[in-house]
Design a protein around this motif. Structure first.
Motif, short mmCIF file in Angstrom:
data_model
loop_
_atom_site.label_atom_id
_atom_site.label_comp_id
_atom_site.label_asym_id
_atom_site.label_seq_id
_atom_site.Cartn_x
_atom_site.Cartn_y
_atom_site.Cartn_z
N ASN A 1 0.83 -1.21 0.00
CA ASN A 1 0.00 0.00 0.00
C ASN A 1 0.86 1.26 0.00
O ASN A 1 0.55 2.24 -0.68
CB ASN A 1 -0.94 0.01 1.21
CG ASN A 1 -2.04 -1.02 1.08
OD1 ASN A 1 -2.47 -1.36 -0.02
ND2 ASN A 1 -2.49 -1.54 2.20
N GLU A 2 1.96 1.25 0.76
CA GLU A 2 2.86 2.40 0.79
C GLU A 2 3.53 2.61 -0.57
O GLU A 2 3.67 3.75 -1.04
CB GLU A 2 3.93 2.23 1.87
CG GLU A 2 3.37 2.36 3.27
CD GLU A 2 4.30 1.87 4.35
OE1 GLU A 2 5.32 1.20 4.03
OE2 GLU A 2 4.02 2.16 5.53
N GLU A 3 3.92 1.51 -1.21
CA GLU A 3 4.51 1.61 -2.55
C GLU A 3 3.49 2.13 -3.56
O GLU A 3 3.81 2.95 -4.41
CB GLU A 3 5.07 0.25 -3.00
CG GLU A 3 6.30 -0.17 -2.25
CD GLU A 3 7.46 0.80 -2.43
OE1 GLU A 3 7.77 1.18 -3.58
OE2 GLU A 3 8.03 1.22 -1.40
N LEU A 4 2.26 1.67 -3.45
CA LEU A 4 1.20 2.15 -4.33
C LEU A 4 0.96 3.64 -4.11
O LEU A 4 0.84 4.41 -5.07
CB LEU A 4 -0.09 1.36 -4.10
CG LEU A 4 -1.31 1.78 -4.93
CD1 LEU A 4 -1.02 1.68 -6.42
CD2 LEU A 4 -2.51 0.93 -4.56
N GLU A 5 0.92 4.06 -2.85
CA GLU A 5 0.73 5.48 -2.54
C GLU A 5 1.87 6.32 -3.13
O GLU A 5 1.63 7.36 -3.75
CB GLU A 5 0.66 5.69 -1.04
CG GLU A 5 0.46 7.14 -0.63
CD GLU A 5 0.44 7.33 0.87
OE1 GLU A 5 -0.42 8.11 1.33
OE2 GLU A 5 1.26 6.72 1.57
N ARG A 6 3.10 5.86 -2.98
CA ARG A 6 4.25 6.57 -3.53
C ARG A 6 4.13 6.68 -5.05
O ARG A 6 4.38 7.73 -5.63
CB ARG A 6 5.54 5.83 -3.16
CG ARG A 6 6.53 6.67 -2.42
CD ARG A 6 7.85 5.98 -2.14
NE ARG A 6 7.83 4.67 -1.54
CZ ARG A 6 7.55 4.42 -0.26
NH1 ARG A 6 7.23 5.41 0.55
NH2 ARG A 6 7.57 3.21 0.22
N HIS A 7 3.74 5.59 -5.66
CA HIS A 7 3.60 5.56 -7.12
C HIS A 7 2.49 6.52 -7.57
O HIS A 7 2.69 7.29 -8.51
CB HIS A 7 3.31 4.14 -7.59
CG HIS A 7 3.17 4.03 -9.06
ND1 HIS A 7 4.25 4.09 -9.91
CD2 HIS A 7 2.07 3.88 -9.83
CE1 HIS A 7 3.82 3.97 -11.15
NE2 HIS A 7 2.51 3.84 -11.14
N LEU A 8 1.35 6.45 -6.92
CA LEU A 8 0.23 7.32 -7.31
C LEU A 8 0.59 8.79 -7.13
O LEU A 8 0.27 9.62 -7.98
CB LEU A 8 -1.02 6.97 -6.50
CG LEU A 8 -1.64 5.62 -6.77
CD1 LEU A 8 -2.76 5.33 -5.77
CD2 LEU A 8 -2.15 5.51 -8.20
N ASN A 9 1.23 9.12 -6.04
CA ASN A 9 1.60 10.51 -5.79
C ASN A 9 2.66 11.01 -6.76
O ASN A 9 2.73 12.21 -7.03
CB ASN A 9 2.07 10.70 -4.35
CG ASN A 9 0.92 10.63 -3.37
OD1 ASN A 9 -0.22 10.92 -3.71
ND2 ASN A 9 1.21 10.24 -2.15
N SER A 10 3.47 10.11 -7.31
CA SER A 10 4.48 10.54 -8.28
C SER A 10 3.86 10.88 -9.63
O SER A 10 4.44 11.60 -10.42
CB SER A 10 5.55 9.45 -8.46
OG SER A 10 5.03 8.36 -9.20
#
Length: 135
Positions: free
Chosen positions: A45-54
């Motif tokens: 979930n943290e990786e997904l959040e990082r990806h989406l925010n990028s």
């Protein structure tokens, strides 16, 4: 995450597109208790959040969908810990405390616009970290 880069968009739908045939007492990953499942889910979930925010700033609806997704993941892991971990009460309370101290999970619990019905009776206990009433 490269898969998401290739997609034009992603949507959440209410309909179930696949039914998994669970067999009680099987060694299936959906039936087996895995002590590190929460950490794995939150990492993803943290990786997904990082990806989406990028990629861009998320709309309010996209943020809510993300929070609902993270909250549901965490609550399912919390439920499995309570029902399937076979931990002694003191150890179980420590485990719940660890889970609820996870920043993204707890933030998602507070901000999610939808929580699955089966968790609603316990939601205030969970949000208030009332471990005795959770178990």
């Amino acid at each position: 995450m490269k898969y998401f880069d290739a997609c034009q968009n992603v949507v959440f739908v209410q309909e179930c597109g696949h039914y998994y045939n669970c067999i009680a007492a099987s060694s299936s990953l959906t039936q087996k208790y895995r002590p590190n499942l929460f950490e794995l889910k939150m990492y993803l979930n943290e990786e997904l959040e990082r990806h989406l925010n990028s990629l861009q700033t998320l709309s309010k609806e996209e943020q809510d969908a993300f929070y609902c997704y993270v909250a549901s993941n965490g609550l399912t892991c919390l439920e499995k810990a309570i029902l399937d971990s076979k931990l002694e009460p003191e150890a179980l309370i420590r485990r719940l405390e660890e889970m609820l101290n996870h920043a993204l999970f707890y933030e998602s619990l507070l901000k999610a616009g939808f929580i699955p019905d089966r968790f609603c009776p316990y939601l205030e206990y969970i949000r208030n970290r009332d471990y005795i009433n959770i178990i």
